[in-house]
Design an enzyme around this catalytic site. Structure first.
Site, PDB file in Angstrom:
ATOM      1  N   TYR A 173       0.820  -1.204   0.000  1.00 14.52           N
ATOM      2  CA  TYR A 173       0.000   0.000   0.000  1.00 14.52           C
ATOM      3  C   TYR A 173       0.852   1.251   0.000  1.00 14.52           C
ATOM      4  O   TYR A 173       2.071   1.195   0.206  1.00 14.52           O
ATOM      5  CB  TYR A 173      -0.948   0.012   1.209  1.00 14.52           C
ATOM      6  CG  TYR A 173      -0.282   0.321   2.539  1.00 14.52           C
ATOM      7  CD1 TYR A 173       0.514  -0.617   3.182  1.00 14.52           C
ATOM      8  CD2 TYR A 173      -0.446   1.575   3.145  1.00 14.52           C
ATOM      9  CE1 TYR A 173       1.122  -0.334   4.405  1.00 14.52           C
ATOM     10  CE2 TYR A 173       0.153   1.863   4.369  1.00 14.52           C
ATOM     11  CZ  TYR A 173       0.934   0.910   4.995  1.00 14.52           C
ATOM     12  OH  TYR A 173       1.535   1.195   6.187  1.00 14.52           O
ATOM     13  N   ARG A 228       7.891   4.092  -4.944  1.00 16.27           N
ATOM     14  CA  ARG A 228       8.019   3.134  -3.840  1.00 16.27           C
ATOM     15  C   ARG A 228       7.008   2.001  -3.989  1.00 16.27           C
ATOM     16  O   ARG A 228       7.307   0.840  -3.691  1.00 16.27           O
ATOM     17  CB  ARG A 228       7.847   3.840  -2.488  1.00 16.27           C
ATOM     18  CG  ARG A 228       8.155   2.920  -1.309  1.00 16.27           C
ATOM     19  CD  ARG A 228       8.154   3.654   0.012  1.00 16.27           C
ATOM     20  NE  ARG A 228       6.844   4.216   0.320  1.00 16.27           N
ATOM     21  CZ  ARG A 228       6.600   5.020   1.353  1.00 16.27           C
ATOM     22  NH1 ARG A 228       7.573   5.372   2.173  1.00 16.27           N
ATOM     23  NH2 ARG A 228       5.386   5.485   1.561  1.00 16.27           N
ATOM     24  N   ARG A 278      -7.541 -20.555  -1.618  1.00 11.85           N
ATOM     25  CA  ARG A 278      -6.494 -20.393  -0.606  1.00 11.85           C
ATOM     26  C   ARG A 278      -5.392 -21.432  -0.731  1.00 11.85           C
ATOM     27  O   ARG A 278      -5.633 -22.630  -0.607  1.00 11.85           O
ATOM     28  CB  ARG A 278      -7.107 -20.444   0.799  1.00 11.85           C
ATOM     29  CG  ARG A 278      -6.090 -20.094   1.884  1.00 11.85           C
ATOM     30  CD  ARG A 278      -6.720 -20.042   3.266  1.00 11.85           C
ATOM     31  NE  ARG A 278      -5.741 -19.616   4.256  1.00 11.85           N
ATOM     32  CZ  ARG A 278      -4.833 -20.422   4.808  1.00 11.85           C
ATOM     33  NH1 ARG A 278      -4.803 -21.691   4.462  1.00 11.85           N
ATOM     34  NH2 ARG A 278      -3.967 -19.954   5.679  1.00 11.85           N
ATOM     35  N   HIS A 326      -0.928 -21.101   0.016  1.00  9.84           N
ATOM     36  CA  HIS A 326       0.112 -20.123   0.331  1.00  9.84           C
ATOM     37  C   HIS A 326       0.917 -19.721  -0.897  1.00  9.84           C
ATOM     38  O   HIS A 326       1.213 -18.546  -1.096  1.00  9.84           O
ATOM     39  CB  HIS A 326       1.055 -20.658   1.416  1.00  9.84           C
ATOM     40  CG  HIS A 326       0.432 -20.714   2.779  1.00  9.84           C
ATOM     41  ND1 HIS A 326      -0.594 -21.553   3.096  1.00  9.84           N
ATOM     42  CD2 HIS A 326       0.707 -20.011   3.903  1.00  9.84           C
ATOM     43  CE1 HIS A 326      -0.941 -21.377   4.354  1.00  9.84           C
ATOM     44  NE2 HIS A 326      -0.165 -20.441   4.878  1.00  9.84           N
ATOM     45  N   LYS A 367       6.526  -1.968   1.800  1.00  9.25           N
ATOM     46  CA  LYS A 367       5.349  -1.388   2.464  1.00  9.25           C
ATOM     47  C   LYS A 367       4.154  -2.326   2.350  1.00  9.25           C
ATOM     48  O   LYS A 367       3.211  -2.087   1.597  1.00  9.25           O
ATOM     49  CB  LYS A 367       5.041   0.005   1.893  1.00  9.25           C
ATOM     50  CG  LYS A 367       4.182   0.848   2.838  1.00  9.25           C
ATOM     51  CD  LYS A 367       4.247   2.314   2.469  1.00  9.25           C
ATOM     52  CE  LYS A 367       3.265   3.158   3.261  1.00  9.25           C
ATOM     53  NZ  LYS A 367       3.490   3.137   4.713  1.00  9.25           N
ATOM     54  N   GLU A 398      12.612   2.500  13.901  1.00 12.36           N
ATOM     55  CA  GLU A 398      11.685   3.508  13.379  1.00 12.36           C
ATOM     56  C   GLU A 398      10.409   3.433  14.189  1.00 12.36           C
ATOM     57  O   GLU A 398      10.317   2.636  15.130  1.00 12.36           O
ATOM     58  CB  GLU A 398      11.403   3.287  11.883  1.00 12.36           C
ATOM     59  CG  GLU A 398      10.715   1.963  11.566  1.00 12.36           C
ATOM     60  CD  GLU A 398      10.339   1.803  10.092  1.00 12.36           C
ATOM     61  OE1 GLU A 398      10.092   2.807   9.401  1.00 12.36           O
ATOM     62  OE2 GLU A 398      10.275   0.648   9.635  1.00 12.36           O
ATOM     63  N   LEU A 432      11.337   1.369   6.694  1.00 16.79           N
ATOM     64  CA  LEU A 432      10.682   1.842   5.486  1.00 16.79           C
ATOM     65  C   LEU A 432      11.356   3.154   5.093  1.00 16.79           C
ATOM     66  O   LEU A 432      11.530   4.043   5.934  1.00 16.79           O
ATOM     67  CB  LEU A 432       9.186   2.084   5.727  1.00 16.79           C
ATOM     68  CG  LEU A 432       8.466   2.508   4.446  1.00 16.79           C
ATOM     69  CD1 LEU A 432       8.216   1.301   3.553  1.00 16.79           C
ATOM     70  CD2 LEU A 432       7.166   3.206   4.748  1.00 16.79           C
TER      71      LEU A 432
HETATM   72  N1  PDD Z   1       3.007   5.001   7.378  1.00 10.40           N
HETATM   73  N2  PDD Z   1       7.772   3.774   8.650  1.00 10.40           N
HETATM   74  C1  PDD Z   1       6.639   3.046   8.688  1.00 10.40           C
HETATM   75  C2  PDD Z   1       6.670   1.699   9.331  1.00 10.40           C
HETATM   76  C3  PDD Z   1       5.452   3.555   8.113  1.00 10.40           C
HETATM   77  O1  PDD Z   1       4.328   2.824   8.135  1.00 10.40           O
HETATM   78  C4  PDD Z   1       5.466   4.849   7.524  1.00 10.40           C
HETATM   79  C5  PDD Z   1       4.238   5.436   6.870  1.00 10.40           C
HETATM   80  C6  PDD Z   1       6.672   5.573   7.527  1.00 10.40           C
HETATM   81  C7  PDD Z   1       6.784   6.935   6.903  1.00 10.40           C
HETATM   82  O2  PDD Z   1       6.715   6.871   5.493  1.00 10.40           O
HETATM   83  P1  PDD Z   1       6.142   8.097   4.639  1.00 10.40           P
HETATM   84  O3  PDD Z   1       6.926   9.291   5.034  1.00 10.40           O
HETATM   85  O4  PDD Z   1       6.365   7.692   3.241  1.00 10.40           O
HETATM   86  O5  PDD Z   1       4.686   8.229   5.000  1.00 10.40           O
HETATM   87  C8  PDD Z   1       7.798   4.994   8.079  1.00 10.40           C
HETATM   88  C9  PDD Z   1       1.790   5.378   6.711  1.00 10.40           C
HETATM   89  C10 PDD Z   1       1.529   6.837   6.699  1.00 10.40           C
HETATM   90  C11 PDD Z   1       0.643   4.552   7.265  1.00 10.40           C
HETATM   91  O6  PDD Z   1       0.868   3.374   7.477  1.00 10.40           O
HETATM   92  O7  PDD Z   1      -0.459   5.063   7.445  1.00 10.40           O
END
Ligand code: PDD
Length: 286
Positions: A33, A52, A100, A102, A149, A182, A207
């Site tokens: 996403y 990304r 389903r 895997h 992501k 993070e 990320l």
């Molecule tokens: N989250 N690290 C993680 C684990 C994240 O889920 C996100 C973003 C970031 C920051 O990435 P960016 O600057 O590209 O938004 C870092 C989004 C906003 C969410 O899950 O809603």
């Protein structure tokens, strides 16, 4: 008017917008996403978000549901139909619908694409930034590829819930060496007593936030001192300032980590200044 979602080629009221119970996103969390900020009707750093997304898809050997140009048009159409001028647009791609199993579907299936949008009053973020937020620390129990992501967010969900229960906004995830990796949904930053801005280097454990990347452009342009390296939870608790970055939070000052007050307990001057300058360095595309 109710909210409208895009689902696999159709724009539908959200109550009617559904996916199959055999969607691999639903079954396995087999999807990726993006969340892109919307400001004054424009997408912020859309190109970096789409790049990304392509990378996430590639890493998971998934097909793109639409070419970038077509996806770009869908994002705008969802914003228009929901009359969102400030807020965010959410795009999710899963490997598609199949019985389903895997392993990937034997015959290529069409990936599922869902796009939604939400309005957020920018004043809310500004108020939060004026006060600063609290974060808690928790062990990082995620898989070893948080650079992708994926929608598989259970550790992040649990961490955010724990934060909420402790009156905090975010959880900083700590590795086995006591280093801050993070946030559960944001990147983590500190400013040292020597006024050096520090954030975790890009590798497979974080990320690569788009907000992070754009903030690095700002930092370089302004000539602020920067180190991309790991920092410990202990170093963070002794920092002059701390903040987080994310597409919807932007630059958000941190005033407490666990029970430790950061600086004088007020949002730091540098974090506040970076937040104020952020959109001068981000790319807005209508
Ligand atoms: N989250 N690290 C993680 C684990 C994240 O889920 C996100 C973003 C970031 C920051 O990435 P960016 O600057 O590209 O938004 C870092 C989004 C906003 C969410 O899950 O809603």
């Amino acid at each position: 008017v109710g909210r409208i979602a895009y689902v696999n080629g159709r724009y539908l009221p959200q109550a009617q917008a559904t996916v199959s119970i055999e969607d691999r996103g639903y079954q396995f969390g087999d999807g990726v996403y993006e969340v892109c900020e919307v400001r004054g009707g424009a997408l912020i750093d859309e190109e970096r978000h789409l790049a990304r997304l392509e990378r996430s898809l590639r890493e998971l050997k998934m097909l793109a549901p639409l070419a970038p140009r077509a996806l770009s048009r869908v994002l705008r159409e969802v914003l228009a139909r929901n009359k969102v001028r400030d807020g965010y647009v959410y795009a999710q791609v899963t490997r598609g619908v199949a019985p389903r199993d895997h392993a990937f579907p034997a015959r290529a299936v069409r990936p599922s694409l869902v796009v939604t949008a939400k309005a957020i009053d920018p004043a809310k973020g500004a108020q939060q930034a004026a006060k600063g937020i609290k974060v808690i620390s928790l062990p990082d129990i995620r898989w070893k590829r948080p650079d992708i992501k994926t929608i598989n967010l259970l550790p992040n969900v649990l961490a955010r819930q724990a934060a909420k229960e402790q009156g905090a906004y975010e959880a900083w995830l700590i590795d086995a060496d006591g280093m801050v990796v993070e946030g559960a949904a944001s990147n983590a930053w500190i400013v040292t007593p020597e006024k050096i801005i520090v954030t975790h280097q890009v590798d497979q454990s974080i990320l690569q936030g788009v907000t992070r990347t754009t903030l690095l452009d700002l930092i370089a342009a302004k000539g602020y001192r920067l180190e991309e390296r790991r920092f410990s939870l202990d170093e963070a608790k002794h920092a002059e300032e701390a903040f987080i970055t994310g597409a919807t939070t932007l630059v958000m000052p941190v005033v407490a980590i666990d029970d430790t007050t950061i600086g004088d307990g007020k949002p730091g001057a540098l974090a506040t200044s970076l937040r104020a300058q952020f959109h001068n360095f981000a790319r807005a595309t209508p």
